[in-house]
Design a protein around this motif. Structure first.
Motif, PDB file in Angstrom:
ATOM      1  N   VAL A 100      -8.227  31.702   5.687  1.00 32.22           N
ATOM      2  CA  VAL A 100      -8.263  31.086   4.417  1.00 32.22           C
ATOM      3  C   VAL A 100      -7.664  32.312   3.605  1.00 32.22           C
ATOM      4  N   ARG A 101      -8.006  33.569   3.698  1.00 30.22           N
ATOM      5  CA  ARG A 101      -7.595  34.716   3.200  1.00 30.22           C
ATOM      6  C   ARG A 101      -6.053  35.015   3.117  1.00 30.22           C
ATOM      7  N   ALA A 102      -5.696  34.568   4.251  1.00 30.20           N
ATOM      8  CA  ALA A 102      -4.286  34.562   4.817  1.00 30.20           C
ATOM      9  C   ALA A 102      -3.526  33.534   4.171  1.00 30.20           C
ATOM     10  N   GLY A 103      -4.097  32.329   3.915  1.00 32.43           N
ATOM     11  CA  GLY A 103      -3.354  31.174   3.396  1.00 32.43           C
ATOM     12  C   GLY A 103      -2.728  30.303   4.695  1.00 32.43           C
ATOM     13  N   THR A 104      -3.481  30.622   5.948  1.00 32.75           N
ATOM     14  CA  THR A 104      -2.842  29.894   7.147  1.00 32.75           C
ATOM     15  C   THR A 104      -3.978  28.610   7.413  1.00 32.75           C
ATOM     16  N   TYR A 105      -5.229  28.830   7.007  1.00 27.78           N
ATOM     17  CA  TYR A 105      -5.948  27.720   7.190  1.00 27.78           C
ATOM     18  C   TYR A 105      -5.600  26.311   6.614  1.00 27.78           C
ATOM     19  N   ALA A 106      -5.772  25.456   7.563  1.00 32.33           N
ATOM     20  CA  ALA A 106      -5.704  24.071   6.890  1.00 32.33           C
ATOM     21  C   ALA A 106      -6.502  23.682   5.559  1.00 32.33           C
ATOM     22  N   SER A 107      -5.894  23.065   4.666  1.00 31.60           N
ATOM     23  CA  SER A 107      -6.810  22.669   3.624  1.00 31.60           C
ATOM     24  C   SER A 107      -8.181  22.279   3.755  1.00 31.60           C
ATOM     25  N   LEU A 108      -9.229  23.082   3.060  1.00 30.61           N
ATOM     26  CA  LEU A 108     -10.750  22.382   2.976  1.00 30.61           C
ATOM     27  C   LEU A 108     -11.003  21.178   2.376  1.00 30.61           C
ATOM     28  N   ASN A 109      -9.732  20.893   1.439  1.00 29.85           N
ATOM     29  CA  ASN A 109      -9.887  19.791   0.379  1.00 29.85           C
ATOM     30  C   ASN A 109     -10.213  18.365   1.384  1.00 29.85           C
ATOM     31  N   GLN A 110     -10.745  17.383   0.691  1.00 29.37           N
ATOM     32  CA  GLN A 110     -10.799  16.119   1.499  1.00 29.37           C
ATOM     33  C   GLN A 110     -10.702  14.885   0.441  1.00 29.37           C
ATOM     34  N   THR A 111     -10.071  14.007   0.767  1.00 27.68           N
ATOM     35  CA  THR A 111     -10.093  12.872  -0.326  1.00 27.68           C
ATOM     36  C   THR A 111     -10.842  11.467   0.322  1.00 27.68           C
ATOM     37  N   VAL A 112     -11.676  10.865  -0.418  1.00 22.78           N
ATOM     38  CA  VAL A 112     -12.289   9.755  -0.108  1.00 22.78           C
ATOM     39  C   VAL A 112     -11.440   8.316  -0.636  1.00 22.78           C
ATOM     40  N   VAL A 113     -11.188   7.728   0.153  1.00 17.89           N
ATOM     41  CA  VAL A 113     -10.261   6.310  -0.209  1.00 17.89           C
ATOM     42  C   VAL A 113     -11.102   5.079  -0.435  1.00 17.89           C
ATOM     43  N   TYR A 114     -11.085   4.441  -1.506  1.00 18.72           N
ATOM     44  CA  TYR A 114     -11.896   3.296  -1.741  1.00 18.72           C
ATOM     45  C   TYR A 114     -10.861   1.991  -1.510  1.00 18.72           C
ATOM     46  N   THR A 115     -11.426   1.251  -0.571  1.00 15.76           N
ATOM     47  CA  THR A 115     -10.610  -0.216  -0.399  1.00 15.76           C
ATOM     48  C   THR A 115     -11.504  -1.274  -1.145  1.00 15.76           C
ATOM     49  N   PHE A 116     -10.719  -2.405  -1.790  1.00 14.89           N
ATOM     50  CA  PHE A 116     -11.553  -3.383  -2.240  1.00 14.89           C
ATOM     51  C   PHE A 116     -11.602  -4.540  -1.203  1.00 14.89           C
ATOM     52  N   VAL A 117     -12.882  -5.103  -1.076  1.00 21.37           N
ATOM     53  CA  VAL A 117     -13.339  -5.713  -0.059  1.00 21.37           C
ATOM     54  C   VAL A 117     -13.925  -6.866  -0.842  1.00 21.37           C
ATOM     55  N   GLY A 118     -13.837  -7.086  -2.235  1.00 21.68           N
ATOM     56  CA  GLY A 118     -14.231  -8.258  -2.605  1.00 21.68           C
ATOM     57  C   GLY A 118     -13.058  -9.648  -2.825  1.00 21.68           C
ATOM     58  N   LYS A 119     -13.278 -10.587  -3.372  1.00 20.56           N
ATOM     59  CA  LYS A 119     -12.438 -11.712  -3.475  1.00 20.56           C
ATOM     60  C   LYS A 119     -12.280 -12.216  -4.983  1.00 20.56           C
ATOM     61  N   VAL A 120     -11.006 -12.286  -5.422  1.00 22.77           N
ATOM     62  CA  VAL A 120     -10.480 -12.558  -6.411  1.00 22.77           C
ATOM     63  C   VAL A 120      -9.941 -13.875  -6.583  1.00 22.77           C
ATOM     64  N   THR A 121     -10.413 -14.909  -7.682  1.00 18.32           N
ATOM     65  CA  THR A 121      -9.716 -15.998  -7.878  1.00 18.32           C
ATOM     66  C   THR A 121      -9.268 -16.209  -9.120  1.00 18.32           C
ATOM     67  N   THR A 122      -8.199 -16.523  -9.627  1.00 19.27           N
ATOM     68  CA  THR A 122      -7.690 -16.529 -10.794  1.00 19.27           C
ATOM     69  C   THR A 122      -7.283 -18.115 -11.240  1.00 19.27           C
ATOM     70  N   THR A 123      -7.790 -18.716 -12.174  1.00 21.06           N
ATOM     71  CA  THR A 123      -7.682 -20.158 -12.592  1.00 21.06           C
ATOM     72  C   THR A 123      -6.814 -20.120 -14.035  1.00 21.06           C
ATOM     73  N   LYS A 124      -5.837 -21.102 -14.246  1.00 22.59           N
ATOM     74  CA  LYS A 124      -5.177 -21.219 -15.323  1.00 22.59           C
ATOM     75  C   LYS A 124      -6.016 -22.425 -16.064  1.00 22.59           C
ATOM     76  N   ASP A 125      -6.651 -22.105 -17.187  1.00 19.78           N
ATOM     77  CA  ASP A 125      -7.482 -22.925 -18.030  1.00 19.78           C
ATOM     78  C   ASP A 125      -6.731 -24.278 -18.506  1.00 19.78           C
ATOM     79  N   PRO A 126      -7.179 -25.112 -18.913  1.00 20.53           N
ATOM     80  CA  PRO A 126      -6.599 -26.361 -19.608  1.00 20.53           C
ATOM     81  C   PRO A 126      -6.050 -25.785 -21.086  1.00 20.53           C
TER      82      PRO A 126
END
Length: 315
Positions: A100-126
Motif C-alpha cells: 500500500v505504501r509503495a502504491g503497488t497494492y490492488a485497490s482496497l475499495n469496493q463497489t456494491v451494485v444494485y440490480t432492480f428485481v421488481g416488475k414495472v407496468t405502464t398503462t396509457k390512461d383514457p
C-alpha cells in the motif's frame, strides 16, 4: 542516530465502499446509499545499532489499536438485489501494508451494485395520463405512479407488511406537497387528488379532477396491479379493464378511449305500453274487415236461398 520520522513508523490504510445502480426502468429508484469509509492505522519500530547508530531495518507492521476493516452488510433496498450482499472483513499483512505504501497494492475499495428485481407496468390512461405500477418479486404492489393530463403527479408507496400507504402529490410546476400517510380503509385528499386506501382487499383508488368535461377520472388498482377506470361524472359505474401487452420487462397497456355519449334506452314499461297501444288497433281493423266480408257473404247466401224458394213455389 539516523533521522526517523513519524511517517516511517506509522501508516494509515483506508478502504471505501461505494454503491451504484444498474440501469432500469424503475421510476422509484431510491437514493444511493452513503459511501462507507474505513480506516485502520498500522505501526512499526525502527531497529538501530546502539553503538554505531546504523539503521538496521524495521519490525513488521502491526495494527495500532483495532482493525477497522470490519464486515459491512449492504443496505437493503426494496425491489433491488445487492451484489455483494456484504463486504467481508479484511486483515492486511505487513507485506500488504508495504505494498500500500509503495502504491503497488490492488485497490482496497469496493463497489456494491444494485440490480432492480421488481416488475414495472405502464398503462396509457383514457384521459391522456399514465399509470405505472411497480410490483416486487413476490407479485405484491409496492408503488403506484400517476401522471395526470393536467401535469399533476401522484406517487403512492405501499408498505406490503402493514398496508399503510405514503402519498406524495406534486402539482404541475410546483414542489411536492408534504408526504401524507393513509391507513387501510382511510380516505384523504391532497391537492386535486382523493386517495382511498383499499387494503386489504385492494390497493388504492385515486380520483383526480383535471378539469375534463367528462368528469373526474377514477383509477382503481387491484391486488394484481391492474388498473380499472371510470368517470365520476356521466360514466359512473362504467369501468374499463385494459388488456396488457408484454414488452420486455415493461408492460405497456392500451386503453380504449372512453366516450361521454349517453345511450338512451327505451324502458321495458314504455315498450310494453307502445306495443299494447299498437296491437289492438291492428286487431280492430282486422275485425272490422272480417265483419264486412262476412255480412256480404251472408247476404249473398240468403238471396240465393230466397230465389230458389220462389222458383220452387212457382213450379
Amino acid at each position: 542516530m539516523p533521522t526517523i520520522t513519524e511517517t516511517d513508523l506509522t501508516q494509515k490504510v483506508t478502504r471505501t465502499i461505494t454503491y451504484s445502480f444498474k440501469d432500469s426502468n424503475d421510476p422509484n429508484k431510491p437514493a444511493t446509499p452513503t459511501a462507507v469509509t474505513q480506516t485502520t492505522e498500522y505501526k512499526r519500530s525502527a531497529l538501530v545499532d546502539s553503538k554505531t547508530g546504523e539503521l538496521l531495518g524495521y519490525t513488521a507492521w502491526v495494527v495500532d489499536g483495532t482493525n477497522q476493516f470490519a464486515e459491512i452488510t449492504s443496505p437493503v433496498l426494496e425491489n433491488y438485489q445487492a451484489s455483494p450482499t456484504s463486504v467481508k472483513a479484511m486483515s492486511l499483512t505487513s507485506k500488504d501494508v508495504e505494498a500500500v505504501r509503495a502504491g503497488t497494492y490492488a485497490s482496497l475499495n469496493q463497489t456494491v451494485v444494485y440490480t432492480f428485481v421488481g416488475k414495472v407496468t405502464t398503462t396509457k390512461d383514457p384521459d391522456g395520463g399514465t399509470t405505472t405500477v411497480t410490483k416486487n418479486p413476490n407479485g405484491e404492489v409496492t408503488d403506484v405512479n400517476k401522471t395526470w393530463p393536467d401535469g399533476d403527479k401522484t406517487h403512492v408507496h405501499v408498505d406490503v407488511d402493514t398496508g399503510v400507504e405514503h402519498v406524495t402529490e406534486t402539482p404541475n410546476g410546483k414542489q411536492p406537497l408534504p408526504i401524507v400517510t393513509v391507513k387501510p380503509g382511510q380516505t384523504v385528499t391532497v391537492g386535486k387528488t382523493k386517495i382511498h386506501n383499499d387494503e386489504p382487499d385492494g390497493v388504492v383508488t385515486l380520483t383526480h379532477d383535471s378539469g375534463d368535461s367528462k368528469g373526474s377520472l377514477v383509477t382503481v388498482i387491484d391486488k394484481n396491479g391492474e388498473p380499472e377506470y371510470s368517470y365520476l361524472k356521466e360514466q359512473t359505474g362504467i369501468s374499463y379493464k385494459p388488456e396488457v401487452q408484454n414488452s420486455g420487462s415493461e408492460k405497456v397497456t392500451q386503453v380504449p378511449k372512453l366516450s361521454t355519449v349517453k345511450v338512451t334506452k327505451t324502458s321495458e314499461k314504455k315498450q310494453a305500453t307502445t306495443k299494447k297501444a299498437t296491437l289492438p288497433q291492428t286487431d280492430e281493423q282486422t275485425d272490422k274487415t272480417s265483419a264486412v266480408v262476412g255480412m256480404s257473404l251472408l247476404g249473398m247466401i240468403l238471396s240465393w236461398v230466397g230465389l230458389k224458394r220462389r222458383k220452387h213455389d212457382a213450379d
